[in-house]
Scaffold this motif. Structure first.
Motif, PDB file in Angstrom:
ATOM      1  N   GLN A 100     -38.298 128.489 -99.604  1.00 39.40           N
ATOM      2  CA  GLN A 100     -39.128 129.657 -99.877  1.00 39.40           C
ATOM      3  C   GLN A 100     -38.337 130.967 -99.841  1.00 39.40           C
ATOM      4  O   GLN A 100     -38.920 132.043 -99.768  1.00 39.40           O
ATOM      5  CB  GLN A 100     -40.273 129.721 -98.871  1.00 39.40           C
ATOM      6  N   THR A 124     -39.634 130.910-105.529  1.00 41.58           N
ATOM      7  CA  THR A 124     -40.531 132.010-105.160  1.00 41.58           C
ATOM      8  C   THR A 124     -40.281 133.239-106.032  1.00 41.58           C
ATOM      9  O   THR A 124     -41.222 133.979-106.334  1.00 41.58           O
ATOM     10  CB  THR A 124     -40.382 132.379-103.671  1.00 41.58           C
ATOM     11  N   ILE A 127     -42.104 132.384-109.185  1.00 42.36           N
ATOM     12  CA  ILE A 127     -43.554 132.524-109.008  1.00 42.36           C
ATOM     13  C   ILE A 127     -43.956 133.996-109.092  1.00 42.36           C
ATOM     14  O   ILE A 127     -44.916 134.352-109.775  1.00 42.36           O
ATOM     15  CB  ILE A 127     -44.001 131.894-107.674  1.00 42.36           C
ATOM     16  N   ARG A 128     -43.217 134.867-108.408  1.00 48.81           N
ATOM     17  CA  ARG A 128     -43.538 136.292-108.431  1.00 48.81           C
ATOM     18  C   ARG A 128     -43.402 136.865-109.838  1.00 48.81           C
ATOM     19  O   ARG A 128     -44.266 137.607-110.301  1.00 48.81           O
ATOM     20  CB  ARG A 128     -42.646 137.057-107.462  1.00 48.81           C
ATOM     21  N   ALA A 141     -47.942 130.299-112.397  1.00 48.17           N
ATOM     22  CA  ALA A 141     -47.496 130.647-111.049  1.00 48.17           C
ATOM     23  C   ALA A 141     -48.189 129.766-110.010  1.00 48.17           C
ATOM     24  O   ALA A 141     -47.563 129.319-109.046  1.00 48.17           O
ATOM     25  CB  ALA A 141     -47.770 132.124-110.763  1.00 48.17           C
ATOM     26  N   SER A 142     -49.468 129.480-110.202  1.00 45.70           N
ATOM     27  CA  SER A 142     -50.199 128.603-109.291  1.00 45.70           C
ATOM     28  C   SER A 142     -49.640 127.191-109.336  1.00 45.70           C
ATOM     29  O   SER A 142     -49.479 126.538-108.296  1.00 45.70           O
ATOM     30  CB  SER A 142     -51.689 128.584-109.645  1.00 45.70           C
ATOM     31  N   SER A 145     -46.470 127.106-107.488  1.00 43.96           N
ATOM     32  CA  SER A 145     -46.740 127.149-106.046  1.00 43.96           C
ATOM     33  C   SER A 145     -47.120 125.773-105.520  1.00 43.96           C
ATOM     34  O   SER A 145     -46.690 125.373-104.428  1.00 43.96           O
ATOM     35  CB  SER A 145     -47.866 128.139-105.738  1.00 43.96           C
ATOM     36  N   LEU A 148     -43.994 123.743-105.318  1.00 42.15           N
ATOM     37  CA  LEU A 148     -43.250 124.144-104.117  1.00 42.15           C
ATOM     38  C   LEU A 148     -43.856 123.492-102.873  1.00 42.15           C
ATOM     39  O   LEU A 148     -43.132 122.983-102.014  1.00 42.15           O
ATOM     40  CB  LEU A 148     -43.234 125.664-103.969  1.00 42.15           C
TER      41      LEU A 148
END
Length: 188
Positions: A100, A124, A127-128, A141-142, A145, A148
């Motif tokens: 992360q 991460t 994702i951002r 992005a979800s 996540s 991850l």
């Protein structure tokens, strides 16, 4: 501007003649991220492991010495098994922190995208960027996540499995087998 203390020292020692652009090369950028994370978490890990060492009863070491155990035997038969719970904690938290990681590569690279060639880009950071810039693709992005989460869970469970107490498992199996044998004998 590639002038800095490391380049000054390397030039002063005659190792390099021109300043080296650390952040322009994949290997050196990754090395800097790794070094910074190591330096950032080394103290915390050391404190946790030292606390675990201090919690081991010294009479165990004295008894092993009286019994003639070598330092290697003491380490593998006493110290390491008693440190297992703390080692598992340190390894799991380090794994999660590594998966992360966001701050060091984001702040270190000029674009904040893990340059050069996305060499230090983490999931991460992806994702951002996916969720909050450009197309603002919240679905992607979800999904990233969730990936991850699944990867973190898998590797955490793998570490738990690798670090389990194999001797305790064998002992429990032996006790169960003895109980079954005793129950079968009593049933006759």
């Amino acid at each position: 501007s590639n002038v800095g203390p490391v380049n000054s020292v390397l030039q002063g020692m005659g190792i390099i003649s021109e300043p080296y652009a650390f952040l322009d090369h994949v290997g050196s950028t990754r090395g800097l991220v790794a070094l910074m994370n190591f330096l950032m978490w080394f103290g915390n890990t050391t404190i946790l492991l030292m606390a675990g060492m201090m919690g081991i009863d010294t009479s165990l070491f004295e008894a092993a010495e009286v019994d003639g155990a070598t330092s290697t035997q003491v380490f593998y038969q006493i110290t390491l098994p008693l440190l297992r719970p703390i080692l598992v904690y340190v390894m799991i938290t380090s794994l999660i922190g590594g998966l992360q990681m966001f701050d060091i590569p984001k702040l270190l690279t000029a674009s904040g995208l893990g340059d050069p060639d996305f060499a230090t880009r983490t999931i991460t950071m992806y994702i951002r960027q996916t969720a909050f810039t450009g197309g603002r693709n919240m679905g992607m992005a979800s999904a990233a996540s969730i990936v991850l989460f699944v990867v973190t869970t898998f590797f955490s469970l793998l570490l738990f499995y690798i670090m389990r107490d194999k001797d305790a498992i064998k002992e429990k199996k032996a006790i169960k087998a003895a109980q079954k044998a005793l129950a079968a004998k009593e049933a006759k």
